[in-house]
Design a protein around this motif. Sequence first.
Motif, mmCIF file in Angstrom:
data_model
loop_
_atom_site.group_PDB
_atom_site.id
_atom_site.type_symbol
_atom_site.label_atom_id
_atom_site.label_comp_id
_atom_site.label_asym_id
_atom_site.label_seq_id
_atom_site.Cartn_x
_atom_site.Cartn_y
_atom_site.Cartn_z
ATOM 1 N N GLY A 189 23.753 33.005 43.720
ATOM 2 C CA GLY A 189 23.652 33.393 45.126
ATOM 3 C C GLY A 189 23.110 34.797 45.269
ATOM 4 N N ALA A 190 23.070 35.279 46.488
ATOM 5 C CA ALA A 190 22.539 36.617 46.763
ATOM 6 C C ALA A 190 23.458 37.327 47.747
ATOM 7 C CB ALA A 190 21.131 36.515 47.342
ATOM 8 N N ALA A 191 23.461 38.650 47.672
ATOM 9 C CA ALA A 191 24.327 39.436 48.556
ATOM 10 C C ALA A 191 24.009 39.163 50.023
ATOM 11 C CB ALA A 191 24.179 40.920 48.232
ATOM 12 N N SER A 192 22.744 38.920 50.313
ATOM 13 C CA SER A 192 22.339 38.668 51.703
ATOM 14 C C SER A 192 22.636 37.234 52.149
ATOM 15 C CB SER A 192 20.843 38.944 51.868
ATOM 16 O OG SER A 192 20.087 38.141 50.970
ATOM 17 N N HIS A 193 22.793 36.324 51.164
ATOM 18 C CA HIS A 193 23.072 34.926 51.477
ATOM 19 C C HIS A 193 24.126 34.387 50.493
ATOM 20 C CE1 HIS A 193 19.055 35.437 53.330
ATOM 21 N NE2 HIS A 193 19.533 34.598 54.247
ATOM 22 N N PRO A 194 25.382 34.791 50.665
ATOM 23 C CA PRO A 194 26.433 34.274 49.770
ATOM 24 C C PRO A 194 26.606 32.766 49.966
ATOM 25 C CG PRO A 194 27.405 35.472 51.604
ATOM 26 C CD PRO A 194 25.921 35.717 51.679
ATOM 27 N N LEU A 195 26.980 32.106 48.893
ATOM 28 C CA LEU A 195 27.088 30.649 48.914
ATOM 29 C C LEU A 195 28.467 30.212 49.390
ATOM 30 C CD1 LEU A 195 25.390 29.976 45.458
ATOM 31 C CD2 LEU A 195 24.342 29.866 47.731
ATOM 32 N N PRO A 196 28.550 29.100 50.123
ATOM 33 C CA PRO A 196 29.858 28.610 50.593
ATOM 34 C C PRO A 196 30.748 28.234 49.405
ATOM 35 C CG PRO A 196 28.150 26.972 50.994
ATOM 36 C CD PRO A 196 27.450 28.212 50.549
ATOM 37 N N TYR A 197 31.948 28.767 49.413
ATOM 38 C CA TYR A 197 32.853 28.668 48.273
ATOM 39 C C TYR A 197 34.098 27.897 48.670
ATOM 40 C CZ TYR A 197 36.054 30.451 44.618
ATOM 41 O OH TYR A 197 36.963 30.569 43.607
ATOM 42 N N LEU A 198 34.406 26.853 47.924
ATOM 43 C CA LEU A 198 35.614 26.047 48.107
ATOM 44 C C LEU A 198 36.618 26.533 47.060
ATOM 45 C CD1 LEU A 198 33.752 22.624 48.378
ATOM 46 C CD2 LEU A 198 34.361 24.200 50.245
ATOM 47 N N ALA A 199 37.648 27.228 47.497
ATOM 48 C CA ALA A 199 38.486 28.000 46.582
ATOM 49 C C ALA A 199 39.893 27.420 46.461
ATOM 50 C CB ALA A 199 38.582 29.449 47.068
ATOM 51 N N TYR A 200 40.520 27.757 45.353
ATOM 52 C CA TYR A 200 41.939 27.462 45.189
ATOM 53 C C TYR A 200 42.747 28.451 46.028
ATOM 54 C CZ TYR A 200 40.522 24.513 41.298
ATOM 55 O OH TYR A 200 39.928 23.530 40.547
ATOM 56 N N ALA A 201 43.880 27.990 46.524
ATOM 57 C CA ALA A 201 44.739 28.843 47.336
ATOM 58 C C ALA A 201 45.255 30.004 46.501
ATOM 59 C CB ALA A 201 45.911 28.034 47.887
ATOM 60 N N PRO A 202 45.523 31.155 47.126
ATOM 61 C CA PRO A 202 46.039 32.311 46.389
ATOM 62 C C PRO A 202 47.279 31.936 45.587
ATOM 63 C CG PRO A 202 45.478 32.928 48.635
ATOM 64 C CD PRO A 202 45.349 31.439 48.563
ATOM 65 N N GLY A 203 47.290 32.372 44.328
ATOM 66 C CA GLY A 203 48.429 32.098 43.463
ATOM 67 C C GLY A 203 48.279 30.860 42.615
ATOM 68 N N ALA A 204 47.331 29.970 42.951
ATOM 69 C CA ALA A 204 47.124 28.762 42.153
ATOM 70 C C ALA A 204 46.610 29.147 40.766
ATOM 71 C CB ALA A 204 46.133 27.832 42.843
ATOM 72 N N TYR A 205 47.104 28.464 39.740
ATOM 73 C CA TYR A 205 46.751 28.830 38.365
ATOM 74 C C TYR A 205 45.246 28.742 38.129
ATOM 75 C CZ TYR A 205 46.702 29.071 33.300
ATOM 76 O OH TYR A 205 46.435 29.457 32.001
ATOM 77 N N LEU A 206 44.631 27.625 38.501
ATOM 78 C CA LEU A 206 43.189 27.485 38.286
ATOM 79 C C LEU A 206 42.409 28.519 39.090
ATOM 80 C CD1 LEU A 206 42.695 23.608 38.146
ATOM 81 C CD2 LEU A 206 42.842 25.231 36.254
ATOM 82 N N GLY A 207 42.957 28.927 40.226
ATOM 83 C CA GLY A 207 42.306 29.970 41.008
ATOM 84 C C GLY A 207 42.252 31.291 40.262
ATOM 85 N N ARG A 208 43.314 31.602 39.542
ATOM 86 C CA ARG A 208 43.331 32.847 38.763
ATOM 87 C C ARG A 208 42.308 32.789 37.629
ATOM 88 N NH1 ARG A 208 48.972 32.075 39.186
ATOM 89 N NH2 ARG A 208 49.237 31.804 36.934
ATOM 90 N N VAL A 209 42.157 31.606 37.037
ATOM 91 C CA VAL A 209 41.150 31.460 35.979
ATOM 92 C C VAL A 209 39.745 31.598 36.559
ATOM 93 C CG1 VAL A 209 40.212 29.933 34.204
ATOM 94 C CG2 VAL A 209 42.682 30.007 34.598
#
Length: 311
Positions: A189-209
């Motif tokens: 991606g680019a700073a001017s056009h960041p890509l849509p991100y589907l994220a793990y909820a805060p605290g989720a183990y895979l999210g930390r990885v």
Amino acid sequence: METKWLEDFVSLAETRSFSRSAQLRHVTQPAFSRRIQSLEAWAGTDLVDRSSYPTRLTPAGQTLYQQALEMLQALQSTRAMLRAHTAAAQDVIEFAVPHTLAFTFFPAWLSGLRESCGPIKSRLIALNVHDAVLRLVEGSCDLLIAYHHPAHPIQLDAARYEMLPLGTESLAPYTRPTATGAPQFALPGAASHPLPYLAYAPGAYLGRVVDQIIKTSPTPVHLDRQYETDMAEGLKAMALEGHGIAFLPASAVRGELASRRLVPAGAGLDAQLEIRIYRDRTAHRPVKGTVDKFWNDLAQHLQRHPAGKSV
């Protein structure tokens, strides 16, 4: 008064460290401190001498420590006796497993053990990683299966918990393809056009990885958090609908990759996860014979067939 306060207090008495006990009890240090303070409020006196380091117990704390050991042992014995009333429970092995592994890894893994370990009666308890680990720590399951990453190890005391490695798989970014088969969203991606991100909820183990992957990437990654959940299956569903990029375990996307409904969103942004199984070796509750036999059979199976890449 909650029994977990007593368990926290016993841990603190044995480690003499708030931070170490918080790790072992799988809570933040502030939360752990609040629980100790709640116990002191219930007792009506200070139990910990906070003016010394390492931490020491007050005389009242020493008294409670001995009583707490006896009370917790009595509770464990009572629970074991109650469970013994259900004869069938003695034949059932209870597994605590994070949601993703419960959906993707566990069924095929258990099927593959039939020849080495025989037929197994099992009960699967699907949870987030934190709660699955707590199940083992609190004696509410027989075995724990979980991911392990060197940057985010599960803090289980090796003197108490025994571990066997079951395999490895990768965690990497995926997205829906375009009509031509190219990634709909391609990292970094680019700073001017960041890509849509589907994220793990805060605290989720895979999210930390995933945070570790992004943080250590040699090329800056530009993402715009659009959606979050603590379940990989939920992120996969959103990625399949074209909502963005999701970092998913390979076992969760095997079918989607084969059918080209998902494609990699970028190269060099992955992590290797080890899959491990744990049990409490100190027998804080009576060990079921079926669990002991299964563990020994599994250890022998792994000696003959060392754990490799699972996916």
